[in-house]
Design a protein around this motif. Structure first.
Motif, PDB file in Angstrom:
ATOM      1  N   ALA A 159       0.831  -1.205   0.000  1.00  0.00           N
ATOM      2  CA  ALA A 159       0.000   0.000   0.000  1.00  0.00           C
ATOM      3  C   ALA A 159       0.865   1.255   0.000  1.00  0.00           C
ATOM      4  N   TYR A 160       1.880   1.271   0.874  1.00  0.00           N
ATOM      5  CA  TYR A 160       2.737   2.457   0.937  1.00  0.00           C
ATOM      6  C   TYR A 160       3.614   2.593  -0.301  1.00  0.00           C
ATOM      7  N   THR A 161       3.970   1.473  -0.909  1.00  0.00           N
ATOM      8  CA  THR A 161       4.737   1.553  -2.154  1.00  0.00           C
ATOM      9  C   THR A 161       3.961   2.379  -3.177  1.00  0.00           C
ATOM     10  N   TYR A 162       2.697   2.019  -3.354  1.00  0.00           N
ATOM     11  CA  TYR A 162       1.900   2.746  -4.352  1.00  0.00           C
ATOM     12  C   TYR A 162       1.660   4.182  -3.905  1.00  0.00           C
ATOM     13  N   ALA A 163       1.261   4.348  -2.615  1.00  0.00           N
ATOM     14  CA  ALA A 163       0.916   5.679  -2.131  1.00  0.00           C
ATOM     15  C   ALA A 163       2.096   6.639  -2.284  1.00  0.00           C
ATOM     16  N   LEU A 164       3.285   6.201  -1.863  1.00  0.00           N
ATOM     17  CA  LEU A 164       4.439   7.099  -1.900  1.00  0.00           C
ATOM     18  C   LEU A 164       4.913   7.359  -3.319  1.00  0.00           C
ATOM     19  N   LEU A 165       4.977   6.315  -4.121  1.00  0.00           N
ATOM     20  CA  LEU A 165       5.438   6.507  -5.500  1.00  0.00           C
ATOM     21  C   LEU A 165       4.455   7.380  -6.268  1.00  0.00           C
ATOM     22  N   ASN A 166       3.169   7.223  -5.965  1.00  0.00           N
ATOM     23  CA  ASN A 166       2.166   8.032  -6.633  1.00  0.00           C
ATOM     24  C   ASN A 166       2.252   9.480  -6.162  1.00  0.00           C
ATOM     25  N   HIS A 167       2.462   9.640  -4.868  1.00  0.00           N
ATOM     26  CA  HIS A 167       2.512  10.982  -4.288  1.00  0.00           C
ATOM     27  C   HIS A 167       3.729  11.756  -4.788  1.00  0.00           C
ATOM     28  N   HIS A 168       4.874  11.103  -4.800  1.00  0.00           N
ATOM     29  CA  HIS A 168       6.098  11.823  -5.147  1.00  0.00           C
ATOM     30  C   HIS A 168       6.377  11.840  -6.645  1.00  0.00           C
ATOM     31  N   PHE A 169       6.119  10.728  -7.306  1.00  0.00           N
ATOM     32  CA  PHE A 169       6.547  10.619  -8.713  1.00  0.00           C
ATOM     33  C   PHE A 169       5.387  10.445  -9.679  1.00  0.00           C
ATOM     34  N   HIS A 170       4.159  10.458  -9.145  1.00  0.00           N
ATOM     35  CA  HIS A 170       2.967  10.315  -9.985  1.00  0.00           C
ATOM     36  C   HIS A 170       2.985   9.056 -10.830  1.00  0.00           C
ATOM     37  N   LEU A 171       3.562   8.014 -10.254  1.00  0.00           N
ATOM     38  CA  LEU A 171       3.557   6.737 -10.974  1.00  0.00           C
ATOM     39  C   LEU A 171       2.160   6.145 -10.932  1.00  0.00           C
ATOM     40  N   GLY A 172       1.742   5.517 -12.017  1.00  0.00           N
ATOM     41  CA  GLY A 172       0.386   4.987 -12.122  1.00  0.00           C
ATOM     42  C   GLY A 172       0.241   3.627 -11.458  1.00  0.00           C
ATOM     43  N   PHE A 173      -1.007   3.207 -11.315  1.00  0.00           N
ATOM     44  CA  PHE A 173      -1.354   1.943 -10.670  1.00  0.00           C
ATOM     45  C   PHE A 173      -0.678   0.762 -11.346  1.00  0.00           C
ATOM     46  N   TRP A 174      -0.764   0.720 -12.664  1.00  0.00           N
ATOM     47  CA  TRP A 174      -0.265  -0.457 -13.386  1.00  0.00           C
ATOM     48  C   TRP A 174       1.243  -0.573 -13.334  1.00  0.00           C
ATOM     49  N   ALA A 175       1.918   0.574 -13.215  1.00  0.00           N
ATOM     50  CA  ALA A 175       3.380   0.531 -13.112  1.00  0.00           C
ATOM     51  C   ALA A 175       3.794   0.025 -11.742  1.00  0.00           C
TER      52      ALA A 175
END
Lengths: 410, 280
Positions: A159-175
């Motif tokens: 969960a935090y992997t997605y949340a942080l990567l999305n928050h900081h780098f705007h990485l998408g769900f599928w990535a």
């Protein structure tokens, strides 16, 4: 014959009578006597005693009758050397019925969001997340017999992997989805290494600690995880850059989850019946004999930890995308215990059992909301009843029957 | 048959398959094994006997990697496999599963089967170290994995027939009769394709008839699988008629060695078993 039946009934009634008298006596002060300190009066509500006695008598009678039936069934089972196959499991394992049944189940699942409300779909998505978590923990606990009480840590990692990567780098769900799985596996091995020598209670304690460490780090390392306030505004899964409403997003996540559930069932069912699955079972049964027969315990254990954690990491990513907000409060020991309860109540090692267990434990409290304050009571009672009457879980793990090529063996 | 016997004799003159030199084992201040020397040659049945608590099972644990000997050398000479070397493989302290992979398979004094797995599956576990399909193979099930899996099933079933358990193949091993469990353990050990079979009290708890059957089975297995056998046993009748050589152990030391006849006439052995003669 009639005589034994009579004696049996008398025995039951006597047992129930004793229980009911005992309980009436115990509850006498609270149920019957009412002291009014203002009026300075004492009221004796004898009717309550009668209710109590009758009610507890009926319940006790039913309870003793059921226990007796269970014990006799057990005694009969102990005498038989050949495993008895129930009509239901025979029906389910017959490919003529199993295939259409599975197809029907799939169709119902696929059509579900079109016929039911957003609320129902949302509940089902949660339940499906727990199906996958349960199946993941089933690899570690049910198959390999490694009691892991900190399983939710891997869920948090995803969960935090997605949340942080999305928050900081705007990485998408599928990535991030595969990344969450990989990180889950990494943490699984990280936990696996130090606990290789431990077993039973000791393993449980260390994994429990590991789960707490991850949660405490997330709670207190504010610079990294934003502490207890959590991370909000996490992106929902992208669909070729199309904008969609919340309702459509739920439907979309529902289908993503459905696909992941089917994939997980497929993978775990195949793993269970493979060379590796057998090695896990042997590891669970007798660690020393397992190693003496040439199985690399270290490898088998790490593999079980890593695979279980992979699925948890995967689900963490989905969870973050579904709720769009996460904080450490979602990853408490209660969650670990819930997932473990799914595995144990469903039936350790049984894929079907774990699925049923997950649906039961997730949907029951949801639909019991109508009973408001009694719902956790009913929930607890159900869990106790299952453990008393089906100690091996809802569905007992079935051993694969192997086809033997007699010619080759001859 | 005659050809077979000469083969066996020729083999006997060759290198040993297992050589134990000067092995000692201390547990804290307790010396469980003291300078034990032992050798097993190809095709031999060697028995290790001795009173209770003499250190026989400790010795087994030392040579199968469960314990690491405090002192001394345990060397195996596998016939095949990637670890084959001319001067043998030193196995003290080697991991138990690698010792098994090397080709030394054991059974346990107090039966250690996998109780809630079927007899067939128990034997299939023995095949684990000789097969290699991994996670990807398990999930995708390519033809190679399917073939390997079927071979494992067929081989295991064949081994069950060899020990006379084919009718009980799909029975949970915990439900098998005692004697059958003992035989199943031997089948499971054979499934690992060993060159040396280590049997820890295989006849314990068996009646005379079962013991006799077991003896015949061990003889048959030795012929058929070309394995050497090292066994710990208390049943003297079986030991005397089955083994080529006997080592007698007392208080962690080897006190006598030789053919069954030599050993049974050794005064030291008689003393160890019957106690000191006061009149002498």
């Amino acid at each position: 014959m009639k005589d034994t039946l009579m004696r049996y009934v008398v025995k039951l009634v006597r047992q129930a009578l004793v229980a009911s008298i005992w309980l009436s006596f115990l509850t006498l002060p609270i149920m019957v006597i009412r002291v009014d300190t203002i009026e300075q009066t004492v009221t004796w509500r004898w009717m309550h005693l009668a209710y109590m006695a009758v009610g507890s008598f009926v319940l006790a009678l039913a309870w003793y009758a059921m226990m007796d039936r269970r014990d006799r069934g057990q005694a009969k089972k102990d005498l038989e050397t050949v495993e008895r196959v129930s009509a239901l499991s025979q029906f389910l394992s017959d490919p003529r019925f199993a295939k259409p049944l599975m197809a029907f189940g799939f169709l119902v699942a696929a059509a579900f969001p079109w016929f039911f409300s957003l609320y129902q779909t949302n509940i089902l998505v949660s339940a499906m997340i727990y199906v996958v978590l349960g199946l993941g923990l089933n690899i570690t606990v049910g198959l390999a017999g490694l009691l892991d009480l900190g399983y939710v840590a891997f869920y948090a990692v995803g969960a935090y992997t997605y949340a942080l990567l999305n928050h900081h780098f705007h990485l998408g769900f599928w990535a991030v989805l595969p990344l969450g799985a990989v990180l889950g596996a990494f943490f699984g091995i990280l936990l696996g290494f130090p606990v290789l020598r431990l077993r039973g209670d000791y393993l449980a304690i260390v994994t429990l600690g590991f789960g707490q460490i991850i949660r405490l780090v997330l709670e207190n390392w504010g610079d990294f995880s934003y502490g207890p306030s959590g991370i909000s505004n996490i992106d929902r899964p992208g669909l070729f850059g199309i904008n969609y409403s919340v309702e459509q997003a739920t439907t979309y996540i529902y289908y993503i989850m459905l696909a992941l559930v089917i994939l997980t069932i497929f993978v775990t069912a195949r793993l269970k019946d493979s060379r590796i699955g057998r090695a896990w079972l042997a590891l669970r049964e007798d660690e020393i004999a397992c190693q003496a027969m040439g199985i690399d315990n270290t490898r088998a254990k790490l593999m079980a930890f890593a695979l279980g954690a992979t699925l948890a990491g995967l689900m963490g990513v989905v969870f973050a995308a579904k709720t769009t907000f996460i904080n450490p409060a979602s990853f408490t020991f209660m969650e670990s215990a819930m997932i473990l309860a799914i595995v144990v109540l469903g039936g350790m090692g049984s894929v079907l059992g774990v699925i049923l267990g997950a649906f039961m434990l997730m949907l029951l409290p949801e639909y019991l909301r109508a009973f408001s304050e009694y719902r956790m009571l009913i929930f607890g009672a159900t869990m106790v009843l299952i453990m008393v009457f089906r100690p091996e879980g809802l569905v007992r793990a079935k051993r694969k029957v192997y086809k033997i090529n007699v010619e080759a063996a001859g | 048959m005659a050809q077979n016997t000469t083969d066996m004799n020729n083999q006997n003159t060759g290198n040993p398959v297992l050589s134990v030199r000067n092995v000692s084992m201390n547990f804290g201040g307790l010396r469980a094994l003291s300078e034990v020397d032992l050798e097993v040659r190809p095709g031999e049945v060697v028995a290790l006997i001795g009173p209770n608590g003499a250190g026989k099972t400790t010795f087994f644990n030392c040579i199968t990697g469960i314990y690491t000997p405090t002192d001394g050398e345990v060397t195996a000479y596998p016939k095949t496999g990637k670890r084959k070397r001319a001067n043998g493989v030193r196995i003290n302290g080697m991991r138990t599963n690698l010792v098994c992979e090397l080709g030394m398979a054991r059974t346990f004094q107090n039966i250690r089967l996998f109780p809630s797995m079927t007899a067939l599956e128990n034997v299939m576990i023995g095949r684990h170290c000789r097969t290699k399909s991994g996670i990807l193979g398990a999930v995708l099930r390519p033809a190679a994995t399917r073939r390997e899996e079927q071979e494992v099933v067929d081989n295991s079933y064949e081994l069950l027939t060899k020990v006379g358990l084919e009718k009980l193949a799909n029975e949970y091993s915990r439900n098998l009769p005692y004697g059958a469990q003992r035989r199943l353990e031997i089948a499971r050990a054979l499934a690992t394709e060993p060159f040396l079979l280590l049997l820890d009290e295989p006849a314990a708890g068996m009646n005379p008839q079962e013991t006799e059957e077991l003896k015949q089975m061990v003889i048959r297995i030795r012929e058929e699988f070309k394995v050497s056998v090292l066994l710990i046993e208390h049943d003297m009748k079986m030991v005397m008629s089955l083994s080529d050589r006997i080592y007698v152990m007392e208080y962690g030391r080897i006190i006598s060695t030789g053919t069954p006849k030599e050993v049974s006439e050794d005064p030291q052995v008689i003393r160890a078993y019957l106690g000191e003669d006061d009149d002498a």
